[in-house]
Design a protein around this motif. Sequence first.
Motif, PDB file in Angstrom:
ATOM      1  N   GLY A  64       0.779  -1.227   0.000  1.00  0.00           N
ATOM      2  CA  GLY A  64       0.000   0.000   0.000  1.00  0.00           C
ATOM      3  C   GLY A  64       0.807   1.272   0.000  1.00  0.00           C
ATOM      4  N   LEU A  65       2.133   1.177  -0.105  1.00  0.00           N
ATOM      5  CA  LEU A  65       3.008   2.352  -0.081  1.00  0.00           C
ATOM      6  C   LEU A  65       3.960   2.276  -1.274  1.00  0.00           C
ATOM      7  CD1 LEU A  65       3.762   4.918   1.521  1.00  0.00           C
ATOM      8  CD2 LEU A  65       5.465   3.525   2.736  1.00  0.00           C
ATOM      9  N   GLN A  66       3.877   3.259  -2.173  1.00  0.00           N
ATOM     10  CA  GLN A  66       4.672   3.260  -3.399  1.00  0.00           C
ATOM     11  C   GLN A  66       5.476   4.552  -3.518  1.00  0.00           C
ATOM     12  OE1 GLN A  66       2.939   3.856  -7.427  1.00  0.00           O
ATOM     13  NE2 GLN A  66       3.663   1.786  -7.868  1.00  0.00           N
ATOM     14  N   LEU A  67       6.703   4.418  -4.020  1.00  0.00           N
ATOM     15  CA  LEU A  67       7.582   5.554  -4.254  1.00  0.00           C
ATOM     16  C   LEU A  67       7.842   5.678  -5.752  1.00  0.00           C
ATOM     17  CD1 LEU A  67       9.393   7.796  -3.036  1.00  0.00           C
ATOM     18  CD2 LEU A  67      11.262   6.119  -3.030  1.00  0.00           C
ATOM     19  N   ARG A  68       7.597   6.880  -6.302  1.00  0.00           N
ATOM     20  CA  ARG A  68       7.850   7.155  -7.719  1.00  0.00           C
ATOM     21  C   ARG A  68       8.810   8.333  -7.831  1.00  0.00           C
ATOM     22  NH1 ARG A  68       2.220   7.196  -7.639  1.00  0.00           N
ATOM     23  NH2 ARG A  68       2.217   9.405  -8.253  1.00  0.00           N
ATOM     24  N   ALA A  69       9.666   8.295  -8.843  1.00  0.00           N
ATOM     25  CA  ALA A  69      10.653   9.363  -9.021  1.00  0.00           C
ATOM     26  C   ALA A  69      10.894   9.573 -10.505  1.00  0.00           C
ATOM     27  CB  ALA A  69      11.962   9.018  -8.319  1.00  0.00           C
ATOM     28  N   ALA A  70      11.168  10.824 -10.882  1.00  0.00           N
ATOM     29  CA  ALA A  70      11.515  11.196 -12.245  1.00  0.00           C
ATOM     30  C   ALA A  70      12.673  12.179 -12.190  1.00  0.00           C
ATOM     31  CB  ALA A  70      10.316  11.818 -12.960  1.00  0.00           C
ATOM     32  N   HIS A  71      13.581  12.073 -13.182  1.00  0.00           N
ATOM     33  CA  HIS A  71      14.776  12.928 -13.169  1.00  0.00           C
ATOM     34  C   HIS A  71      15.168  13.276 -14.592  1.00  0.00           C
ATOM     35  CE1 HIS A  71      18.509  14.690 -11.801  1.00  0.00           C
ATOM     36  NE2 HIS A  71      19.191  13.905 -12.621  1.00  0.00           N
ATOM     37  N   ASP A  72      15.350  14.568 -14.852  1.00  0.00           N
ATOM     38  CA  ASP A  72      15.853  15.075 -16.115  1.00  0.00           C
ATOM     39  C   ASP A  72      17.353  15.295 -15.955  1.00  0.00           C
ATOM     40  OD1 ASP A  72      16.630  16.791 -18.298  1.00  0.00           O
ATOM     41  OD2 ASP A  72      14.518  17.263 -18.602  1.00  0.00           O
ATOM     42  N   VAL A  73      18.152  14.503 -16.677  1.00  0.00           N
ATOM     43  CA  VAL A  73      19.601  14.523 -16.468  1.00  0.00           C
ATOM     44  C   VAL A  73      20.192  15.863 -16.860  1.00  0.00           C
ATOM     45  CG1 VAL A  73      21.785  13.455 -17.138  1.00  0.00           C
ATOM     46  CG2 VAL A  73      19.757  12.033 -16.762  1.00  0.00           C
ATOM     47  N   LYS A  74      19.807  16.421 -17.999  1.00  0.00           N
ATOM     48  CA  LYS A  74      20.409  17.657 -18.481  1.00  0.00           C
ATOM     49  C   LYS A  74      19.986  18.857 -17.643  1.00  0.00           C
ATOM     50  CE  LYS A  74      21.463  19.917 -22.883  1.00  0.00           C
ATOM     51  NZ  LYS A  74      21.216  19.907 -24.347  1.00  0.00           N
ATOM     52  N   ALA A  75      18.722  18.922 -17.276  1.00  0.00           N
ATOM     53  CA  ALA A  75      18.235  20.046 -16.473  1.00  0.00           C
ATOM     54  C   ALA A  75      18.534  19.877 -14.995  1.00  0.00           C
ATOM     55  CB  ALA A  75      16.728  20.217 -16.681  1.00  0.00           C
ATOM     56  N   GLN A  76      18.951  18.671 -14.592  1.00  0.00           N
ATOM     57  CA  GLN A  76      19.233  18.396 -13.185  1.00  0.00           C
ATOM     58  C   GLN A  76      18.016  18.717 -12.317  1.00  0.00           C
ATOM     59  OE1 GLN A  76      22.166  16.927 -11.803  1.00  0.00           O
ATOM     60  NE2 GLN A  76      22.340  16.457 -13.978  1.00  0.00           N
ATOM     61  N   GLU A  77      16.836  18.347 -12.817  1.00  0.00           N
ATOM     62  CA  GLU A  77      15.590  18.549 -12.084  1.00  0.00           C
ATOM     63  C   GLU A  77      14.795  17.252 -12.081  1.00  0.00           C
ATOM     64  OE1 GLU A  77      14.920  23.288 -13.221  1.00  0.00           O
ATOM     65  OE2 GLU A  77      13.569  21.727 -14.017  1.00  0.00           O
ATOM     66  N   GLY A  78      13.924  17.137 -11.107  1.00  0.00           N
ATOM     67  CA  GLY A  78      13.113  15.936 -11.028  1.00  0.00           C
ATOM     68  C   GLY A  78      11.984  16.089 -10.037  1.00  0.00           C
ATOM     69  N   GLU A  79      11.350  14.966  -9.727  1.00  0.00           N
ATOM     70  CA  GLU A  79      10.230  14.956  -8.791  1.00  0.00           C
ATOM     71  C   GLU A  79      10.195  13.613  -8.087  1.00  0.00           C
ATOM     72  OE1 GLU A  79       5.457  16.030  -8.850  1.00  0.00           O
ATOM     73  OE2 GLU A  79       6.325  14.891 -10.514  1.00  0.00           O
ATOM     74  N   VAL A  80       9.826  13.644  -6.816  1.00  0.00           N
ATOM     75  CA  VAL A  80       9.672  12.440  -6.010  1.00  0.00           C
ATOM     76  C   VAL A  80       8.253  12.433  -5.442  1.00  0.00           C
ATOM     77  CG1 VAL A  80      10.467  11.153  -3.998  1.00  0.00           C
ATOM     78  CG2 VAL A  80      12.120  12.373  -5.431  1.00  0.00           C
ATOM     79  N   VAL A  81       7.565  11.304  -5.599  1.00  0.00           N
ATOM     80  CA  VAL A  81       6.181  11.173  -5.142  1.00  0.00           C
ATOM     81  C   VAL A  81       6.071   9.940  -4.261  1.00  0.00           C
ATOM     82  CG1 VAL A  81       3.759  10.923  -5.816  1.00  0.00           C
ATOM     83  CG2 VAL A  81       5.332  12.261  -7.251  1.00  0.00           C
ATOM     84  N   LEU A  82       5.483  10.107  -3.091  1.00  0.00           N
ATOM     85  CA  LEU A  82       5.207   9.003  -2.174  1.00  0.00           C
ATOM     86  C   LEU A  82       3.698   8.869  -2.061  1.00  0.00           C
ATOM     87  CD1 LEU A  82       6.394   6.896  -0.207  1.00  0.00           C
ATOM     88  CD2 LEU A  82       6.197   8.619   1.603  1.00  0.00           C
ATOM     89  N   SER A  83       3.184   7.711  -2.471  1.00  0.00           N
ATOM     90  CA  SER A  83       1.736   7.478  -2.508  1.00  0.00           C
ATOM     91  C   SER A  83       1.382   6.362  -1.537  1.00  0.00           C
ATOM     92  CB  SER A  83       1.292   7.105  -3.926  1.00  0.00           C
ATOM     93  OG  SER A  83      -0.082   6.799  -3.968  1.00  0.00           O
ATOM     94  N   ALA A  84       0.357   6.616  -0.717  1.00  0.00           N
ATOM     95  CA  ALA A  84      -0.073   5.649   0.288  1.00  0.00           C
ATOM     96  C   ALA A  84      -1.568   5.411   0.154  1.00  0.00           C
ATOM     97  CB  ALA A  84       0.253   6.142   1.696  1.00  0.00           C
TER      98      ALA A  84
END
Length: 335
Positions: free
Chosen positions: A123-143
């Motif tokens: 019931g607990l999931q971790l998602r992440a995205a990362h743009d290598v060139k822009a050095q930006e991303g997002e982390v999402v924790l869903s429960a």
Amino acid sequence: MAESATTAPPPSPSSVGAPAPPLPSPSSVVVTAPAAPTSLFSFPKRPPIRLTSEFDSDSSLFFHKVSFKLFDSLAKLKFSFQNDHKGQIVQPQVGFISKHLSIHYDVEDQNALLKGSFDVAPGLQLRAAHDVKAQEGEVVLSAKLAEPNYALELSSAVPSVGLPKATLKFPFGEVSLEEREEEEVKKTLSVNGIVKGNILNGVCTAHYAEEDLKLRYSFKDEELSFIPTISLPSNALSFAFKRRFGPSDKLSYLYNFDANNWSAVYKHTYGKDLKFKTGYDSEVRLGWASLWVGEEAGKAKSAPLKMKVQFMLQVPQDDIKSSALMFRVKKRWDI
């Protein structure tokens, strides 16, 4: 004299009347073929290759995509690119897609977009995205919460610029709370949300975002749909009307009161794989007609001959001589 001590052996079963087993017939004898010799070198079977090509006459560009599955369909490798009538290749991209990891690489920009997800606990999931060139991303924790259809999400940009965004999802909508920073204004908390409910045999939806509230009511039955919408505080009002005249004919109409423009679309279907649509948009003063061969919203693999074709004619009201006929073709091959 004494009798001999030698005792005769007991009679065999066949000597006391038991029938002897019959001999097998030649037709009932099973002959086992010798085992095939085992090769010292075994090569894996080549996975099926999917090739999709699409041409758009408006842009005069070809779009090609080649993909095939790996590791017993656990992952997919995809290569896509565009080219013009001169054959020049532009925007080549390579993608690796699996259940928990995907990598999209842009050859021209030399940039990669990474996405991954995994289950931390039931019931607990971790998602992440990362743009290598822009050095930006997002982390999402869903429960997922105890109650069904309830979930809580916490998302944050990387690198972090403030508090994470919190979203509560429930059966009738969702509500988000995030920190917002504007020029010459201190950080404030912004509330966005959407709520749905059944009212008078229809569905009422309230959508609040960026201090704007949009109320929408949708009534629909087998033949008629009526959808009024109002935005506050701008008081922008519009309504959509849809009427079905049978299983193959449908008329749609949309009117915006604040802009005083309207649009209409008539659709007629011939079976599953042939559709004709025509309409008019007063905002751009343009009439048009289109013919679809193959299901409009479907994929090429479900179309006849695995090919979809669209023809469209656009007729400007102010300049009929500049009318244009365009077409789009999409074909898939399984190799």
